[in-house]
Design a protein around this motif. Structure first.
Motif, mmCIF file in Angstrom:
data_model
loop_
_atom_site.group_PDB
_atom_site.id
_atom_site.type_symbol
_atom_site.label_atom_id
_atom_site.label_comp_id
_atom_site.label_asym_id
_atom_site.label_seq_id
_atom_site.Cartn_x
_atom_site.Cartn_y
_atom_site.Cartn_z
ATOM 1 N N GLY A 1 51.161 29.677 39.172
ATOM 2 C CA GLY A 1 51.755 29.328 40.524
ATOM 3 C C GLY A 1 51.163 30.117 41.702
ATOM 4 O O GLY A 1 50.700 29.759 42.673
ATOM 5 N N ASP A 2 51.234 31.617 41.247
ATOM 6 C CA ASP A 2 50.852 32.661 42.389
ATOM 7 C C ASP A 2 49.364 32.425 43.034
ATOM 8 O O ASP A 2 49.041 32.216 43.900
ATOM 9 C CB ASP A 2 51.169 33.936 42.070
ATOM 10 N N TRP A 3 48.707 32.389 41.948
ATOM 11 C CA TRP A 3 47.068 32.348 42.123
ATOM 12 C C TRP A 3 46.655 31.138 42.549
ATOM 13 O O TRP A 3 45.852 30.891 43.737
ATOM 14 C CB TRP A 3 46.379 32.488 40.895
ATOM 15 N N LEU A 4 47.351 29.884 42.280
ATOM 16 C CA LEU A 4 47.019 28.655 42.563
ATOM 17 C C LEU A 4 47.447 28.306 44.038
ATOM 18 O O LEU A 4 46.752 27.894 44.975
ATOM 19 C CB LEU A 4 47.794 27.405 41.890
ATOM 20 N N THR A 5 48.705 28.957 44.403
ATOM 21 C CA THR A 5 49.136 29.121 45.954
ATOM 22 C C THR A 5 47.993 29.746 46.770
ATOM 23 O O THR A 5 47.863 28.957 47.715
ATOM 24 C CB THR A 5 50.472 29.763 45.907
ATOM 25 N N GLU A 6 47.523 30.851 46.190
ATOM 26 C CA GLU A 6 46.494 31.287 47.151
ATOM 27 C C GLU A 6 45.161 30.719 47.267
ATOM 28 O O GLU A 6 44.577 30.649 48.342
ATOM 29 C CB GLU A 6 46.200 33.077 46.402
ATOM 30 N N ALA A 7 44.869 29.896 46.175
ATOM 31 C CA ALA A 7 43.864 29.274 46.381
ATOM 32 C C ALA A 7 43.882 28.069 47.423
ATOM 33 O O ALA A 7 42.955 27.781 48.012
ATOM 34 C CB ALA A 7 43.425 28.494 44.735
ATOM 35 N N ILE A 8 44.813 27.296 47.337
ATOM 36 C CA ILE A 8 45.247 26.261 48.235
ATOM 37 C C ILE A 8 45.472 27.027 49.459
ATOM 38 O O ILE A 8 44.913 26.327 50.572
ATOM 39 C CB ILE A 8 46.566 25.476 47.919
ATOM 40 N N LEU A 9 45.988 28.144 49.794
ATOM 41 C CA LEU A 9 46.202 28.621 51.141
ATOM 42 C C LEU A 9 44.692 28.865 51.863
ATOM 43 O O LEU A 9 44.521 28.709 52.756
ATOM 44 C CB LEU A 9 46.858 30.026 50.821
ATOM 45 N N ASN A 10 43.884 29.458 50.853
ATOM 46 C CA ASN A 10 42.443 29.567 51.350
ATOM 47 C C ASN A 10 41.870 28.321 51.942
ATOM 48 O O ASN A 10 41.368 28.420 52.892
ATOM 49 C CB ASN A 10 41.589 30.293 50.488
ATOM 50 N N LEU A 11 42.018 27.452 51.100
ATOM 51 C CA LEU A 11 41.394 25.972 51.638
ATOM 52 C C LEU A 11 42.115 25.412 52.966
ATOM 53 O O LEU A 11 41.534 25.048 53.722
ATOM 54 C CB LEU A 11 41.675 24.982 50.567
#
Length: 344
Positions: free
Chosen positions: A237-247
């Motif tokens: 979840g933490d890494w996926l959050t960062e991926a979406i945040l970058n988008l």
């Protein structure tokens, strides 16, 4: 590399065993034929001829076996210098076939290890080159700003504030770039193991939206989340959050003021798909294959402090968790990134 040691040993052993056998046979023939020398000699000669034929057949067989071993030995020397120079031969049966099969497995493993080592060296070289190249501009700007302030060339308070603000922007840019590159390097080097567990997608999307709220509110942009509260996904979840945040950050940078950015989560028995869509300037079709490359920026004029590494980091995160990311865009209308995780 050849050796006749085993062949000579075989011949000597067989010759000695054959001689002893002929002596015993001669005694038996003497008793059987009642001392008839002619019959004894003929029988011994025939027996000797038979033994010689058997020894010759055996010699040819072991010569074939040892030739195969010598062939593998020569190939082993070639593998050390150049694994790609070794080509597989026709299939063989028996123990020699097993030996050849295991040998070619070893060659294949060495090739893969060599390619992996080479790719890691290239990756490390590129990372170092990228960092040094990207740090040149902000460092040069900081040096100019510091020199101006030290030399007292900036006396106006407003202008001094603008210089300090720009220096702060350059420092922030350098910090973001270095941290992002370190994350990217760790992911691509396999140093990060994603911890997958069941996460609520609504929570992940909300956390990502909160992470860019300072940008969207400043620009009058609105982030809309369309996700069922019970939608769950096995992911980090933490890494996926960062991926979406970058988008979302990318969408905010390339969208006009007072526009809408949407996050939509679609889930069925086959896959979970996340859409991040903006109402921005769009991406020309010929630029789409390049947008996930490090430091690639479609429009250099939009947000000049942008590093151009966020999308590359997002792609590495998504693919590291077994997902896939694609993009669709129409110039002056929208850009939509799609993250897909197929259910196994």
């Amino acid at each position: 590399m050849k050796s006749s040691y085993e062949r000579k040993k075989y011949v000597y052993s067989c010759a000695l065993a054959g001689l002893v056998f002929l002596c015993v046979l001669a005694v038996w023939f003497y008793i059987a034929f009642g001392g008839n020398v002619k019959n004894i000699v003929v029988s011994v000669v025939l027996a000797a001829a038979g033994i010689a034929v058997i020894i010759l057949i055996g010699y040819r067989h072991i010569t074939k076996v040892y030739s195969g071993i010598e062939n593998i030995s020569d190939k082993m020397i070639s593998v050390v210098d150049d694994p790609d120079s070794v080509t597989e031969e026709e299939f063989m049966q028996g123990s020699m076939g097993i030996l050849y099969t295991n040998f070619y497995k070893m060659v294949s493993f060495l090739r893969e290890s060599r390619e992996k080592e080479l790719s890691e060296k290239i990756f490390l070289r590129d990372i170092i080159s990228d960092i040094s190249h990207q740090l040149k501009t902000p460092l040069a700007s900081l040096n100019v700003f510091v020199d101006m302030l030290l030399d007292g060339k900036v006396t106006d308070p407003d202008r001094r504030r603008r210089v300090l603000t720009e220096a702060q922007n350059q420092l922030s840019r350098m910090e973001w770039m270095v941290l992002s590159l370190l994350k990217l390097a760790r992911i691509e080097a396999g140093a990060i193991e994603f911890q997958k567990q069941s996460w609520n997608m609504d929570v992940i999307c909300s956390q990502a939206a909160d992470g860019v709220r300072y940008l969207t509110e400043k620009r009058g942009q609105k982030v809309v989340i369309d996700c069922d509260g019970d939608t769950k996904l096995d992911c980090d979840g933490d890494w996926l959050t960062e991926a979406i945040l970058n988008l979302l950050k990318n969408a905010s940078d390339y969208s006009d003021r007072d526009t809408e950015i949407s996050i939509k989560v679609e889930q069925n028995d086959m896959f979970t798909r996340i859409y991040v869509r903006d109402q921005g300037m769009g991406i020309p079709e010929n630029e789409l294959p390049n947008i996930f490359k490090r430091f690639y920026r479609v429009n250099q004029e939009v947000n000049p402090n942008s590093v151009g590494i966020g999308l590359s980091l997002t792609k590495s995160i998504v693919e590291g968790m077994g997902g896939r990311i694609t993009v669709k865009s129409v110039v002056h209308e929208y850009t939509c990134f799609e993250i897909t995780f197929v259910h196994i």
